[in-house]
Write a protein that holds these residues in place. Structure first.
Motif, mmCIF file in Angstrom:
data_model
loop_
_atom_site.group_PDB
_atom_site.id
_atom_site.type_symbol
_atom_site.label_atom_id
_atom_site.label_comp_id
_atom_site.label_asym_id
_atom_site.label_seq_id
_atom_site.Cartn_x
_atom_site.Cartn_y
_atom_site.Cartn_z
ATOM 1 N N VAL A 13 -9.917 -24.036 99.324
ATOM 2 C CA VAL A 13 -9.108 -22.874 98.989
ATOM 3 C C VAL A 13 -8.739 -22.135 100.272
ATOM 4 N N ALA A 14 -7.449 -21.945 100.479
ATOM 5 C CA ALA A 14 -6.989 -21.234 101.669
ATOM 6 C C ALA A 14 -7.010 -19.728 101.414
ATOM 7 N N PRO A 15 -7.291 -18.943 102.434
ATOM 8 C CA PRO A 15 -7.448 -17.496 102.245
ATOM 9 C C PRO A 15 -6.124 -16.743 102.166
ATOM 10 N N ARG A 16 -6.215 -15.485 101.768
ATOM 11 C CA ARG A 16 -5.085 -14.578 101.815
ATOM 12 C C ARG A 16 -4.871 -14.129 103.258
ATOM 13 N N ALA A 48 12.491 1.236 114.606
ATOM 14 C CA ALA A 48 11.171 0.745 114.998
ATOM 15 C C ALA A 48 10.281 0.721 113.762
ATOM 16 N N LEU A 49 10.268 -0.408 113.079
ATOM 17 C CA LEU A 49 9.497 -0.545 111.855
ATOM 18 C C LEU A 49 8.249 -1.380 112.119
ATOM 19 N N ARG A 50 7.236 -1.109 111.345
ATOM 20 C CA ARG A 50 6.059 -1.957 111.396
ATOM 21 C C ARG A 50 6.254 -3.119 110.425
ATOM 22 N N LEU A 51 5.978 -4.313 110.894
ATOM 23 C CA LEU A 51 6.120 -5.488 110.054
ATOM 24 C C LEU A 51 4.964 -5.533 109.060
ATOM 25 N N ARG A 52 5.295 -5.661 107.792
ATOM 26 C CA ARG A 52 4.273 -5.658 106.743
ATOM 27 C C ARG A 52 4.421 -6.922 105.903
ATOM 28 N N LEU A 53 3.707 -7.934 106.316
ATOM 29 C CA LEU A 53 3.672 -9.187 105.577
ATOM 30 C C LEU A 53 2.303 -9.313 104.923
ATOM 31 N N ARG A 54 2.270 -9.851 103.724
ATOM 32 C CA ARG A 54 0.993 -10.006 103.018
ATOM 33 C C ARG A 54 1.177 -10.997 101.886
ATOM 34 N N GLY A 55 0.130 -11.775 101.606
ATOM 35 C CA GLY A 55 0.246 -12.673 100.463
ATOM 36 C C GLY A 55 -0.911 -13.632 100.355
ATOM 37 N N ALA A 56 -0.810 -14.479 99.344
ATOM 38 C CA ALA A 56 -1.760 -15.571 99.154
ATOM 39 C C ALA A 56 -1.287 -16.780 99.948
ATOM 40 N N ALA A 57 -2.127 -17.802 99.987
ATOM 41 C CA ALA A 57 -1.775 -19.004 100.734
ATOM 42 C C ALA A 57 -0.443 -19.576 100.270
ATOM 43 N N ARG A 116 9.642 -12.855 119.568
ATOM 44 C CA ARG A 116 10.145 -12.939 118.187
ATOM 45 C C ARG A 116 9.133 -13.579 117.232
ATOM 46 N N THR A 117 7.862 -13.374 117.515
ATOM 47 C CA THR A 117 6.809 -14.043 116.759
ATOM 48 C C THR A 117 5.982 -13.040 115.965
ATOM 49 N N ALA A 118 5.917 -13.227 114.658
ATOM 50 C CA ALA A 118 5.059 -12.412 113.812
ATOM 51 C C ALA A 118 3.618 -12.896 113.932
ATOM 52 N N VAL A 119 2.672 -12.001 113.688
ATOM 53 C CA VAL A 119 1.255 -12.344 113.751
ATOM 54 C C VAL A 119 0.580 -11.847 112.479
ATOM 55 N N VAL A 120 -0.087 -12.757 111.782
ATOM 56 C CA VAL A 120 -0.843 -12.387 110.599
ATOM 57 C C VAL A 120 -2.307 -12.716 110.823
ATOM 58 N N GLU A 121 -3.134 -12.070 110.048
ATOM 59 C CA GLU A 121 -4.584 -12.249 110.171
ATOM 60 C C GLU A 121 -5.160 -12.583 108.800
ATOM 61 N N LEU A 122 -6.098 -13.510 108.762
ATOM 62 C CA LEU A 122 -6.707 -13.889 107.503
ATOM 63 C C LEU A 122 -7.605 -12.777 106.982
ATOM 64 N N GLU A 123 -7.513 -12.541 105.694
ATOM 65 C CA GLU A 123 -8.350 -11.515 105.091
ATOM 66 C C GLU A 123 -9.707 -12.097 104.709
ATOM 67 N N PRO A 124 -10.775 -11.322 104.849
ATOM 68 C CA PRO A 124 -12.095 -11.829 104.491
ATOM 69 C C PRO A 124 -12.137 -12.206 103.011
ATOM 70 N N SER A 125 -12.814 -13.300 102.714
ATOM 71 C CA SER A 125 -12.969 -13.714 101.321
ATOM 72 C C SER A 125 -13.930 -12.768 100.620
#
Length: 208
Positions: A27-30, A55-64, A198-207
């Motif tokens: 199972v891949a994380p959020r 100047a906006l903050r990028l707000r990406l979020r989701g499931a795998a 031009r690169t977005a950065v996301v971080e895995l959320e703790p399970s």
């Protein structure tokens, strides 16, 4: 059949075989946009047509299952995935490959470990073309497909490479090339002198 379609067929066959051997995928994380100061500004990632210069903050979020769509919605199709050791970065990268293969018109995802790259002597584009040609014999023009953004390299384990990787990454990203990179969170902060273009950065959320 075009060269990219032939490569996609071969990559699909590889992952079908992997699934038979390994069984059910872990199972891949959020994931969500990182709050750490390691990402390019939202206006740079999305471009003026999306942000109107604000100047906006990028707000990406989701499931795998949401990552492929989120990646393709980014104009640059560039993403870094951060996480702690054992947090599921490789599982998410594998899920991303399979999901992209199912999306018509998407660039062909190719998952590679960065462990064998020697950035001191190899430009990233040369290493990628060589590795892809060796791994997928049907791909006779990997360099051309990379330059045309028809291959999306998914590179696992930037933390295994030293600081010499960063200038090489910068050189590769001067063109309109998509890329996904996984890296341990702490290592990434120490590797980069400035955010990748031009690169977005996301971080895995703790399970939970």
């Amino acid at each position: 059949m075009g060269a990219d379609a032939e490569l996609a067929r071969e990559v699909s066959q590889q992952w079908e075989h992997e699934a038979l051997i390994r069984g059910a995928a872990p199972v891949a994380p959020r994931w969500a946009s990182t709050a750490r100061p390691v990402a390019a500004p939202a206006a740079e990632v999305l471009g003026p047509d999306w942000t109107a210069g604000r100047a906006l903050r990028l707000r990406l979020r989701g499931a795998a299952a949401d990552l492929a769509g989120a990646l393709l919605a980014l104009p640059s199709r560039r993403l870094v995935v951060l996480g702690a050791p054992g947090s599921g970065k490789s599982a998410l990268a594998t899920r991303l490959v399979r999901d992209l293969l199912d999306l018509p018109g998407a660039p062909v995802p190719v998952l590679l470990s960065l462990a064998t790259w020697q950035p001191e002597t190899q430009p990233l584009g040369v290493w990628l073309a060589t590795r892809i040609a060796r791994s997928y014999p049907s791909c006779r023009d990997a360099a051309g497909l990379l330059a045309a953004a028809r291959i999306l390299p998914i590179l696992d384990g930037l933390d295994r490479i030293g600081p010499a990787a960063m200038p090489r990454l910068g050189e590769y990203l001067t063109g309109p090339r998509p890329i996904v990179i996984t890296c341990r969170t702490g290592a990434y902060a120490s590797l980069i002198a400035h955010p990748l273009s031009r690169t977005a950065v996301v971080e895995l959320e703790p399970s939970t």
